[in-house]
Design an enzyme around this catalytic site. Structure first.
Site, mmCIF file in Angstrom:
data_model
loop_
_atom_site.group_PDB
_atom_site.id
_atom_site.type_symbol
_atom_site.label_atom_id
_atom_site.label_comp_id
_atom_site.label_asym_id
_atom_site.label_seq_id
_atom_site.Cartn_x
_atom_site.Cartn_y
_atom_site.Cartn_z
ATOM 1 N N LYS A 13 0.915 -1.081 -0.131
ATOM 2 C CA LYS A 13 -0.010 0.131 -0.077
ATOM 3 C C LYS A 13 0.941 1.144 0.121
ATOM 4 O O LYS A 13 0.628 2.256 0.813
ATOM 5 C CB LYS A 13 -0.933 -0.104 1.224
ATOM 6 C CG LYS A 13 -1.984 0.952 1.240
ATOM 7 C CD LYS A 13 -2.978 0.946 0.364
ATOM 8 C CE LYS A 13 -3.968 1.931 0.305
ATOM 9 N NZ LYS A 13 -5.033 2.132 -0.780
ATOM 10 N N ASP A 26 -5.472 -3.009 -2.403
ATOM 11 C CA ASP A 26 -6.988 -2.962 -2.554
ATOM 12 C C ASP A 26 -7.266 -3.486 -3.970
ATOM 13 O O ASP A 26 -8.073 -4.090 -4.193
ATOM 14 C CB ASP A 26 -7.479 -1.616 -2.456
ATOM 15 C CG ASP A 26 -6.475 -0.531 -2.985
ATOM 16 O OD1 ASP A 26 -5.428 -0.528 -3.472
ATOM 17 O OD2 ASP A 26 -6.804 0.829 -2.957
ATOM 18 N N ASP A 45 -2.670 -12.236 5.609
ATOM 19 C CA ASP A 45 -3.894 -12.698 6.220
ATOM 20 C C ASP A 45 -5.208 -12.440 5.443
ATOM 21 O O ASP A 45 -6.050 -13.341 5.181
ATOM 22 C CB ASP A 45 -3.870 -12.027 7.549
ATOM 23 C CG ASP A 45 -4.981 -12.741 8.527
ATOM 24 O OD1 ASP A 45 -5.079 -13.844 8.488
ATOM 25 O OD2 ASP A 45 -5.784 -11.886 9.145
ATOM 26 N N ASP A 103 -7.809 -15.274 3.152
ATOM 27 C CA ASP A 103 -9.160 -16.037 3.360
ATOM 28 C C ASP A 103 -9.954 -15.481 2.157
ATOM 29 O O ASP A 103 -10.845 -16.491 1.621
ATOM 30 C CB ASP A 103 -9.674 -15.001 4.686
ATOM 31 C CG ASP A 103 -9.366 -15.789 5.818
ATOM 32 O OD1 ASP A 103 -8.602 -16.497 5.885
ATOM 33 O OD2 ASP A 103 -10.521 -15.424 6.877
HETATM 34 C C1 IPM Z 1 -4.311 -17.078 10.400
HETATM 35 C C2 IPM Z 1 -5.126 -16.698 11.503
HETATM 36 C C3 IPM Z 1 -4.181 -15.938 12.502
HETATM 37 C C4 IPM Z 1 -3.643 -14.741 11.919
HETATM 38 C C5 IPM Z 1 -4.918 -15.543 13.932
HETATM 39 C C6 IPM Z 1 -5.675 -16.582 14.651
HETATM 40 C C7 IPM Z 1 -4.046 -15.028 14.933
HETATM 41 O O1 IPM Z 1 -6.270 -15.699 11.142
HETATM 42 O O2 IPM Z 1 -3.327 -17.960 10.636
HETATM 43 O O3 IPM Z 1 -4.410 -16.642 9.402
HETATM 44 O O4 IPM Z 1 -4.108 -13.593 12.075
HETATM 45 O O5 IPM Z 1 -2.530 -14.934 11.656
HETATM 46 MN MN MN Z 2 -6.259 -15.491 8.976
#
Ligand code: IPM
Ligand code: MN
Length: 330
Positions: free
Chosen positions: A163, A196, A220, A224
């Site tokens: 960023k 972004d 992180d 996801d």
């Molecule tokens: C991940 C999880 C962890 C992170 C948490 C549980 C601390 O979300 O491994 O992605 O944020 O790294």
């Molecule tokens: Mn995570």
């Protein structure tokens, strides 16, 4: 799973089970007890179950399960978190995205894991809070080297995500990255994206990416998001590596408290993490390949947990899904 691999390939693995997170808080008042650290430091590899849960999620509590995991990553020095995202054709219907966008997606996110805002000083009073984000050039250099080496072994493409239009840490990240890649990896095809835009491109053209490298918090969040390409958060494994062979291996998902203990969770992310453990920490490449092939075979044969099953299809529990993967090992 690892016991099955040992039996089939003629190895002996010794296991030591230790507490971390909520269970360790309950037993020892400490999310990472010294005995757990000692055992992990002695081990050749660490396989981790997820931490966290509603019982320990009071935001004002002084100890939290997550602190145990962050401290373990830091103590083990595992700064490079590899999160592969490979779309299996059979799971394309499980993703909310269109099939033509998902075809051929095979990327790895390399997430910096022991620096940045996760580890900076935190302050809080009644009305003000702050989380400090710091990066040192040596931290950027070592993670970029891991990502660039990986890209070299793959399709030779590296995308660095930052960023830099707003954050000083990102401007350092970009300067260090540009210089290092120019000097040490001139053959790599490099792309730089703002985070972004990267979040958008990951959905609009995921198949273009080979290796994506980014800082701790961006990695992180983006992983996801990327799990939706693979059909479920429950599918994705990770390997956290440092300068030694000893790594920490964990699925990218959390403890899923809503389904915990109900034999509903998808074991694929954990089993695939065990495959990465075999490959990276134990150097057992054939064994790692066999486990990954077995996951794919079980899915090809129609084995599905609730998170990836089509409406009306047979749903397996965690144990049954694991048995199907073990069965596919033969
Ligand atoms: C991940 C999880 C962890 C992170 C948490 C549980 C601390 O979300 O491994 O992605 O944020 O790294
Ligand atoms: Mn995570």
């Amino acid at each position: 799973m690892l016991k099955e691999v040992a039996a089939r390939f003629g190895h002996t693995f010794s296991f030591d089970v230790q507490l971390i997170g909520g269970a360790a808080i309950d037993r020892h008042g400490d999310p990472l007890p010294p005995g757990t650290v000692a055992s992990c430091e002695e081990a050749d590899a660490v396989l981790l179950g997820a931490v966290g849960g509603p019982k320990w999620s009071d935001p004002n509590a002084s100890v939290r399960p997550e602190q145990g995991l962050l401290k373990l990553r830091s103590v083990l020095g595992v700064y490079a978190n590899l999160r592969p995202v490979k779309v299996l054709e059979e799971l394309i219907p499980a993703s909310p995205l269109k099939a033509e966008i998902l075809a051929g997606v095979d990327l790895v996110v390399v997430r910096e894991l022991t620096g940045g805002i996760y580890f900076g000083e935190k302050t809080r009073d009644a009305t003000t809070a702050s989380d400090l984000c710091t990066y040192h050039s040596h931290e950027v250099e070592r993670i970029i080297r891991v990502a660039a080496n990986l890209a070299t072994q793959r399709r030779g493409r590296l995308c660095s995500v930052d960023k830099a239009n707003v954050l000083e840490t990102s401007r350092l990240w970009r300067d260090v990255t540009d210089r290092l890649l120019r000097n040490e990896f001139p053959a790599i095809e490099v792309e730089t994206l703002l985070v972004d835009a990267a979040a958008m491109h990951l959905l609009s053209r995921p198949a273009d990416f080979d290796v994506i490298v980014t800082e701790n918090m961006f990695g992180d969040i983006l992983t996801d998001e990327a799990s939706m390409l693979a059909g479920s958060l429950g599918m994705l494994p990770s390997a956290s590596l440092g300068d030694s062979k000893r790594g920490l291996f964990e699925p990218i998902h959390g403890s899923a408290p809503d389904i915990a203990g109900k034999n509903l969770a998808n074991p694929c992310g954990t089993v695939a993490s065990a495959a990465m453990l075999l490959r990276y920490s134990l150097g057992l490449h054939a064994e790692a390949d066999a486990v990954e092939t077995a996951i794919h075979a079980a899915i090809s044969q129609g084995a599905r947990t609730a998170d990836t099953a089509a409406a009306g299809a047979t749903v397996l529990g965690t144990d049954e899904m694991t048995d199907r993967i073990i069965g596919a090992l033969d």
